[in-house]
Motif scaffolding. Structure first.
Motif, short mmCIF file in Angstrom:
data_model
loop_
_atom_site.label_atom_id
_atom_site.label_comp_id
_atom_site.label_asym_id
_atom_site.label_seq_id
_atom_site.Cartn_x
_atom_site.Cartn_y
_atom_site.Cartn_z
N MET A 114 0.84 -1.18 0.00
CA MET A 114 0.00 0.00 0.00
C MET A 114 0.88 1.25 0.00
SD MET A 114 -2.74 1.31 2.80
CE MET A 114 -4.17 0.49 2.18
N VAL A 115 0.56 2.20 -0.86
CA VAL A 115 1.28 3.46 -0.93
C VAL A 115 0.84 4.33 0.24
CG1 VAL A 115 1.67 5.53 -2.28
CG2 VAL A 115 1.43 3.32 -3.44
N LYS A 116 1.83 4.80 1.01
CA LYS A 116 1.52 5.66 2.16
C LYS A 116 1.79 7.13 1.86
CE LYS A 116 2.05 2.18 5.63
NZ LYS A 116 2.38 1.95 7.01
N ALA A 117 2.66 7.39 0.89
CA ALA A 117 2.97 8.78 0.57
C ALA A 117 3.52 8.86 -0.85
CB ALA A 117 4.00 9.34 1.54
N VAL A 118 3.34 10.02 -1.45
CA VAL A 118 3.87 10.30 -2.78
C VAL A 118 4.49 11.69 -2.75
CG1 VAL A 118 3.31 10.65 -5.21
CG2 VAL A 118 2.13 8.86 -3.92
N ILE A 119 5.68 11.81 -3.27
CA ILE A 119 6.33 13.11 -3.38
C ILE A 119 6.31 13.51 -4.85
CG2 ILE A 119 8.48 14.39 -3.12
CD1 ILE A 119 9.17 12.51 -0.81
#
Length: 58
Positions: free
Chosen positions: A1-6
């Motif tokens: 699961m993706v928790k953050a994207v920059i």
């Protein structure tokens, strides 16, 4: 699961100006056009709706 994207749009994390100066002229050279550093840097921050017209105007 993706928790953050920059997502970096303006050179905050990566110095994108040097790439504009390198790759816009390289791309246009493939079509027989020359582009100065000044012209390449004028492409900064132009979104897709504006870049084609800016190129035509040059």
């Amino acid at each position: 699961m993706v928790k953050a994207v920059i997502f970096d749009m303006d050179g905050t994390l990566i110095d994108t100006e040097k790439y504009y100066r390198i790759f816009w002229p390289m791309a246009l050279k493939q079509f027989g056009y020359e582009m100065t550093d000044e012209q390449a840097l004028s492409m900064r921050s132009l979104g897709q709706p504006y870049a084609p017209q800016h190129l035509k105007d040059m």
